[in-house]
Enzyme design. Structure first.
Site, PDB file in Angstrom:
ATOM      1  N   ASP A  59       0.701  -1.212  -0.018  1.00 15.82           N
ATOM      2  CA  ASP A  59       0.113  -0.052  -0.109  1.00 15.82           C
ATOM      3  C   ASP A  59       0.946   1.134   0.053  1.00 15.82           C
ATOM      4  O   ASP A  59       1.095   2.051   0.980  1.00 15.82           O
ATOM      5  CB  ASP A  59      -0.943  -0.083   1.423  1.00 15.82           C
ATOM      6  CG  ASP A  59      -1.706   1.139   1.325  1.00 15.82           C
ATOM      7  OD1 ASP A  59      -2.078   1.925   0.289  1.00 15.82           O
ATOM      8  OD2 ASP A  59      -2.374   1.338   2.418  1.00 15.82           O
ATOM      9  N   THR A 118     -10.253   7.394   2.681  1.00 18.12           N
ATOM     10  CA  THR A 118     -11.414   7.190   3.656  1.00 18.12           C
ATOM     11  C   THR A 118     -11.300   8.065   4.653  1.00 18.12           C
ATOM     12  O   THR A 118     -12.210   8.051   5.665  1.00 18.12           O
ATOM     13  CB  THR A 118     -11.473   5.779   4.262  1.00 18.12           C
ATOM     14  OG1 THR A 118     -10.568   5.066   4.542  1.00 18.12           O
ATOM     15  CG2 THR A 118     -12.152   4.816   3.160  1.00 18.12           C
ATOM     16  N   ARG A 208      -6.487  -1.226  12.952  1.00 18.02           N
ATOM     17  CA  ARG A 208      -6.362  -1.289  14.484  1.00 18.02           C
ATOM     18  C   ARG A 208      -7.451  -2.093  15.264  1.00 18.02           C
ATOM     19  O   ARG A 208      -6.803  -2.521  15.920  1.00 18.02           O
ATOM     20  CB  ARG A 208      -6.844   0.417  14.788  1.00 18.02           C
ATOM     21  CG  ARG A 208      -5.810   1.230  14.563  1.00 18.02           C
ATOM     22  CD  ARG A 208      -5.921   2.673  14.651  1.00 18.02           C
ATOM     23  NE  ARG A 208      -6.346   3.001  13.319  1.00 18.02           N
ATOM     24  CZ  ARG A 208      -6.850   4.318  12.858  1.00 18.02           C
ATOM     25  NH1 ARG A 208      -6.439   5.166  13.505  1.00 18.02           N
ATOM     26  NH2 ARG A 208      -7.235   4.553  11.660  1.00 18.02           N
TER      27      ARG A 208
HETATM   28  O1  C5P Z   1      -6.493   0.969  11.478  1.00 13.72           O
HETATM   29  P1  C5P Z   1      -7.373   1.099  10.156  1.00 13.72           P
HETATM   30  O2  C5P Z   1      -8.416  -0.131  10.140  1.00 13.72           O
HETATM   31  O3  C5P Z   1      -8.174   2.297  10.029  1.00 13.72           O
HETATM   32  O4  C5P Z   1      -6.485   1.045   8.966  1.00 13.72           O
HETATM   33  C1  C5P Z   1      -6.881   1.218   7.732  1.00 13.72           C
HETATM   34  C2  C5P Z   1      -5.668   1.110   6.882  1.00 13.72           C
HETATM   35  O5  C5P Z   1      -5.855   1.272   5.503  1.00 13.72           O
HETATM   36  C3  C5P Z   1      -4.595   1.960   7.086  1.00 13.72           C
HETATM   37  O6  C5P Z   1      -3.332   1.263   7.044  1.00 13.72           O
HETATM   38  C4  C5P Z   1      -4.680   2.924   6.006  1.00 13.72           C
HETATM   39  O7  C5P Z   1      -3.289   3.694   5.812  1.00 13.72           O
HETATM   40  C5  C5P Z   1      -5.229   2.218   4.765  1.00 13.72           C
HETATM   41  N1  C5P Z   1      -5.752   3.028   4.023  1.00 13.72           N
HETATM   42  C6  C5P Z   1      -7.117   3.818   4.206  1.00 13.72           C
HETATM   43  N2  C5P Z   1      -7.637   4.401   3.201  1.00 13.72           N
HETATM   44  C7  C5P Z   1      -7.263   4.314   2.051  1.00 13.72           C
HETATM   45  C8  C5P Z   1      -6.154   3.589   1.701  1.00 13.72           C
HETATM   46  C9  C5P Z   1      -5.595   2.671   2.536  1.00 13.72           C
HETATM   47  O8  C5P Z   1      -7.447   3.978   5.487  1.00 13.72           O
HETATM   48  N3  C5P Z   1      -7.850   4.843   0.917  1.00 13.72           N
END
Ligand code: C5P
Length: 227
Positions: A59, A118, A208
């Site tokens: 990512d 998001t 998380r």
């Molecule tokens: O902890 P959480 O469930 O919020 O993590 C979401 C993961 O997805 C993080 O690593 C964040 O960088 C990634 N992500 C995101 N939104 C995006 C792309 C990747 O939250 N559009």
């Protein structure tokens, strides 16, 4: 629907120990900027040596001029990962250049386009793009499809519409998942598993709620029974 676990812990050791705990599960592992900058491609090899069946999603959200993005995409492909992402807002030409560069490989990773992060709410998003999230996410998805990408990163709330407009085969990977109503943290557009399913998400990303749990393995097990 598949589960992708974000390895966002602060150290290499902690991420590896989480991966070891999850070694018997059919999950994707998401390696983000922090780990990749610190631990490099050796970290990906370490993950593969825990379980060769782990599918790795880098990512790294590439965003640059077309040729530089294609150079990076080529190097990522050589590492032997299963998926990576690039920003749709880098433009159609950049996405096409990346896909064109990967044609030389007999096997290439899936390439997804980041539509709208998001963590944006409508107001924050509009101040940068002067458009609504929905409008822009759909436009980015169309551009990505036309450029030959395999799918997009979007929130659950855009997933179904993107599939309807483009194709049900076009992958949607959705972060911002709170499987059992956990704290949203900095995410603005969060959803549960049922909602992700109803919106035809192909891969949910959970960070998380798994790695901060007392027993991450148990949470993963519970999520997998609901997919
Ligand atoms: O902890 P959480 O469930 O919020 O993590 C979401 C993961 O997805 C993080 O690593 C964040 O960088 C990634 N992500 C995101 N939104 C995006 C792309 C990747 O939250 N559009």
């Amino acid at each position: 629907m598949e589960l992708c676990v974000a390895l966002d812990l602060p150290s290499r050791e902690q991420n590896l120990s989480l991966a070891k705990e999850l070694k018997d599960f059919p999950v994707w592992l998401k390696v983000g900027l922090r780990s990749y900058i610190r631990d490099g491609k050796e970290f990906i090899q370490d993950l593969k040596s825990i379980n060769t069946k782990f599918k790795i999603f880098a990512d790294l959200k590439l965003y640059d001029i077309p040729n530089t993005m294609a150079d990076a995409a080529e190097e990522l492909t050589k590492i032997g990962i299963e998926m990576f992402n690039i920003h749709a807002s880098a433009g159609r030409e950049a996405m096409q250049t990346v896909m064109h560069r990967l044609e030389q490989f007999s096997k290439r990773p899936l390439v997804l386009a980041v539509t709208v992060l998001t963590s944006f709410n409508e107001e924050q998003f509009r101040s940068i793009y002067n458009a609504s999230i929905d409008e822009k996410a759909t436009q980015f998805a169309k551009d990505a499809y036309e450029a030959g990408l395999d799918g997009v990163v979007c929130s659950v709330f855009e997933s179904k519409r993107i599939k309807q407009i483009i194709s049900s085969d076009f992958i949607t990977l959705t972060p911002g998942i709170r499987p059992f109503g956990e704290d949203a943290g900095d995410q603005k557009r969060v959803a549960g598993i049922e909602m992700a399913k109803a919106n035809e998400s192909d891969i949910i990303v959970v960070g998380r709620p798994i790695y901060k749990a007392k027993n991450p393995k148990e949470v993963v097990e519970k999520i997998l029974t609901k997919l």
